[in-house]
Every structure is written in C-alpha cells, then in structure tokens.
Design a protein around this motif. Sequence first.
Motif, PDB file in Angstrom:
ATOM      1  N   THR A  48      11.025  40.019  50.477  1.00 25.16           N
ATOM      2  CA  THR A  48      10.222  40.625  49.414  1.00 25.16           C
ATOM      3  C   THR A  48       8.747  40.567  49.768  1.00 25.16           C
ATOM      4  O   THR A  48       8.293  39.637  50.453  1.00 25.16           O
ATOM      5  N   ASN A  49       8.021  41.553  49.306  1.00 27.92           N
ATOM      6  CA  ASN A  49       6.576  41.614  49.500  1.00 27.92           C
ATOM      7  C   ASN A  49       5.851  41.497  48.168  1.00 27.92           C
ATOM      8  O   ASN A  49       4.672  41.819  48.066  1.00 27.92           O
ATOM      9  N   ARG A 250      18.257  42.227  41.174  1.00 26.35           N
ATOM     10  CA  ARG A 250      18.538  42.731  42.514  1.00 26.35           C
ATOM     11  C   ARG A 250      20.028  43.065  42.683  1.00 26.35           C
ATOM     12  O   ARG A 250      20.384  44.117  43.239  1.00 26.35           O
ATOM     13  N   SER A 254      21.573  46.779  43.221  1.00 24.95           N
ATOM     14  CA  SER A 254      22.256  47.115  44.481  1.00 24.95           C
ATOM     15  C   SER A 254      23.572  47.856  44.252  1.00 24.95           C
ATOM     16  O   SER A 254      24.071  48.535  45.149  1.00 24.95           O
ATOM     17  N   HIS A 417      10.825  44.259  41.423  1.00 32.46           N
ATOM     18  CA  HIS A 417      11.935  43.924  42.319  1.00 32.46           C
ATOM     19  C   HIS A 417      13.005  45.010  42.316  1.00 32.46           C
ATOM     20  O   HIS A 417      13.632  45.267  43.355  1.00 32.46           O
ATOM     21  N   GLU A 420      11.610  47.685  44.599  1.00 31.26           N
ATOM     22  CA  GLU A 420      11.642  47.246  45.997  1.00 31.26           C
ATOM     23  C   GLU A 420      13.070  47.276  46.542  1.00 31.26           C
ATOM     24  O   GLU A 420      13.300  47.666  47.695  1.00 31.26           O
ATOM     25  N   GLU A 421      14.033  46.870  45.721  1.00 36.69           N
ATOM     26  CA  GLU A 421      15.442  46.891  46.146  1.00 36.69           C
ATOM     27  C   GLU A 421      15.902  48.316  46.405  1.00 36.69           C
ATOM     28  O   GLU A 421      16.583  48.596  47.404  1.00 36.69           O
ATOM     29  N   ILE A 423      14.093  50.902  47.249  1.00 35.99           N
ATOM     30  CA  ILE A 423      13.406  51.499  48.395  1.00 35.99           C
ATOM     31  C   ILE A 423      13.941  50.974  49.721  1.00 35.99           C
ATOM     32  O   ILE A 423      14.086  51.729  50.696  1.00 35.99           O
ATOM     33  N   ASN A 424      14.279  49.698  49.775  1.00 34.66           N
ATOM     34  CA  ASN A 424      14.583  49.063  51.052  1.00 34.66           C
ATOM     35  C   ASN A 424      16.051  48.800  51.340  1.00 34.66           C
ATOM     36  O   ASN A 424      16.434  48.639  52.502  1.00 34.66           O
ATOM     37  N   MET A 425      16.883  48.685  50.328  1.00 34.59           N
ATOM     38  CA  MET A 425      18.265  48.266  50.553  1.00 34.59           C
ATOM     39  C   MET A 425      19.240  49.411  50.282  1.00 34.59           C
ATOM     40  O   MET A 425      19.035  50.202  49.377  1.00 34.59           O
ATOM     41  N   ASP A 426      20.288  49.459  51.080  1.00 39.54           N
ATOM     42  CA  ASP A 426      21.324  50.462  50.836  1.00 39.54           C
ATOM     43  C   ASP A 426      22.709  49.836  50.831  1.00 39.54           C
ATOM     44  O   ASP A 426      23.716  50.526  50.984  1.00 39.54           O
TER      45      ASP A 426
END
Length: 448
Positions: A48-49, A250, A254, A417, A420-421, A423-426
């Motif tokens: 995480t950023n 998160r 997902s 969060h 961010e999830e 955008i970054n996770m698939d």
Amino acid sequence: MKKNAEYMLEHAGLCRAADRLEPQMFDEYGVQRGLRDKNGNGVVAGLTNISRIESFKMEDGKKIPCEGKLWYRGYDCIELVNGFRGDHFGFEEVAYLLLFGKLPNRDELKHFNDILASSRTLPTNFTRDVIMKAPSSDIMNSLTRSVLTLASYDKNCSDTSIENVLRQCLGLIAVFPMLAVYGYHAYNHYSNDESMYIHRPQKKLSTAENLLMMLRPDKQYTELEAKVLDTALVLHMEHGGGNNSTFTTRVVTSSGSDTYSVVAAALSSLKGPKHGGANIKVVEMMRDIEAHVSDWTDEDAVRVYLNKILNKEAFDGKGLIYGMGHAVYSLSDPRAQVFKSFVEKLAVAKGRDKDFALYSMIERMAPEVISQKSRIYKGVSANVDFYSGFVYSMLEIPLELYTPIFAIARIVGWSAHRIEELINMDKIIRPAYKSVMQELEYVPLDQR
C-alpha cells in the motif's frame, strides 16, 4: 420436541466438540493465528502507498521497539495535525490527501469541500422510511442498514470503474454523519421517549461542525469543541491496510463487489469490541475506577485497583486495562500523543481537570502495573482509544455514537484502500486453511 433454547444449548455443545482444535496444532502446522506471529508481526498480505506505521527499528538483525509513528501518504500525522491547528479544519484536507495522494491547495480544498457539501443529502423520505423505520440502540447496525439501502437508489450501483467508485465513496463520506446522528435521534426518541431533532447539515460547516450541530438540540457548539472533534476524526481516519475493517474492505473489494456492500462489510468488522468498540470499554472502566476509588489523587489506591482489574477481581473480570497497548505500537501510539494536548485544553474548558488528572495518572502507571503482571515483548502504552472516549464524553456525545464516529472517520481510509485495491489487484483474496479432519465412512440413516 425440545424447546428451542434447550435444543440450542445441547447442540452448541456438539459444535464445541466438532470444531475444537488443540492449540498446539497451530504451531505444528505453522499457522499464524490472527495472521500474526508470536512477536506480533502481521503476515504480509499486500502493498500500500496510503499509510505507514512504525513501531520498531531493526538494529543488527534485532527488532528494537521505538516511539510510534504514523504517516498518511508520506506525511507524519503529527505534522499534519500541527499544520491545520488554529487555521482551519483538517478532516476535509486530510481526506483529500488520502484519496488523491497530494495535499490540496486552497482552490482544490474549496472545490473538494463544495463537492462534499452538495453531497450531504439523502433520498426523499429516506430518513423517515429507512432510518426511523426500525430504530436500534446499535447505531452501527442502523448505519449498515442505511448504507445497504442507499444502494437501491444508485442506478450505477455495481459499476466498479474508478470514476464511479470515487463518486460513491465521496457520497458516503458526506452522508455518514447524517446516517449516524439521525439513527441515534430515532433510537433516542422511540426507545428513550426523548424529543427528536432532525437538523439538516449546513453547507458552510465542516464535517466536525455539522456533526455537533446535528447532534445537539440547540445546534450550538464552541470552536474548541469542533476543533477537538475534527482532530479526533483525522487521527482515526486511516491506520494501514492490515487492521481488521480495512482488510475486510480489501477482501470484499477483491471479489468484485459493489461499494455499498464493501462498506457494509467494513462497518460490520469495525463494530466488534476488539476493534472499533474499544473506547467505550475505556469510558466504562474509568467510571468503574472513579466509583471504587474514593480519592482519585491517591496513587497507591489507584494502583491497587488497577491490579484488581488485571487479576480479574474488578470491573468486567476480563483482566484488561482498556486503552493500554496496541497490536502494532510498542513504546507509544503517536495518535494518543498528539491528541493528549487537545484533550487537556478541552478538559480545562469543561471543568474536567480532575478527570484528566486521573487519566494522566493511569496512562503513566498502567504500563508499570501491566509489566509487573506479565512479560511484555514489545512494551505497552496508551493508545488513541484511551483518550478518545474521554473526549466524546466531554463533548456530550452518547455512548451509542462512539463507534459510529470512528466509522465517520475511517470511511475515508476504507475508500482509499478500496480504490487502491481496484487499481492494482486483479486476484480475489483467498488464503488457505489446512484441513485436519479425519475421513469417515458414510453410515445409512437407519443404522446410526
């Protein structure tokens, strides 16, 4: 046929027998219970950023406890609080930071405030038909029900594009104070036979100001009260991706679920007494101490009673001094440290100096009492919950709203969060569980 109560009692015993796992089995299979190892370190589940927590430093390969620090998007939370102290309210500024990754300039902040202000509306008759329909003393349940019902009014409920999710998140951030306060007023009216006040939020006011204005019958509050509440909201806004409700955010994100379902799941996680309900236990414990220790300035008497609490001989029999210690922090919780100065100012203004002195004494004394009772691998100190409940009591906020106020703040972190999830996770988050069951042969019904 047995009565339901008897049936449940008997079959609860069957559940305990069927589901009981011996503690040593977790060590045998290398399972980190609670996703934390024996030193309290969390199992790394993602990147995480958004924020970072520091509670120890590594020196020569060893963990050395240090003063706690908390960063929001790279900024020390203490510096953020000091940055808006006395100048303006910080909730909206820090919300912008967490959502968009940068501090806003004055024009950007004004536009953001305007967006929130225009979003502080509920669908026609929503307050009457949803919030007042089934009032409950559990305002978190009322809040969750309201969030899920709002999904019915959103034509793009299931659209998980970042633009749409951002719209939904900003809308929920804006209306959370209304949902919580109106839920309390409905409960207080129908269950406690008190007068009910439904004050509409004002566009020119901050989140903290609107919350106090909507809660109080006369709509009145002082600038100091609003500033202290605003600081509390900022300090509760975000705390890393591993805390229970944010991890829930998160996990559900997902799976591809919609924003309203995700936030409802996070609310359900937060309401647990091991998570968002901790400050209520602090207030209840302090009231118990005040009732059983006649002289609050007598350190020996207070120490004796704290030992009774630890020995499960006083208060709730759990053996815990609430508000002390944290799953991550060791020597200090930075949120508690920065918050304390605001608490002291409010205590002086409210004539609660004696109460504040007792809190300060217990903050100083409790770590010593706890360390004498049990081995502490990382130290123990007051956490933010130790003082937040005291603040809410001085602000005349009812106990039923303590955890909802936490949610009013944390919805910002959840939103950041979730985005961010997305955008970054698939991949759907799906950890493994080791099965330890025995295989059995099926027995026909008439042979059992």
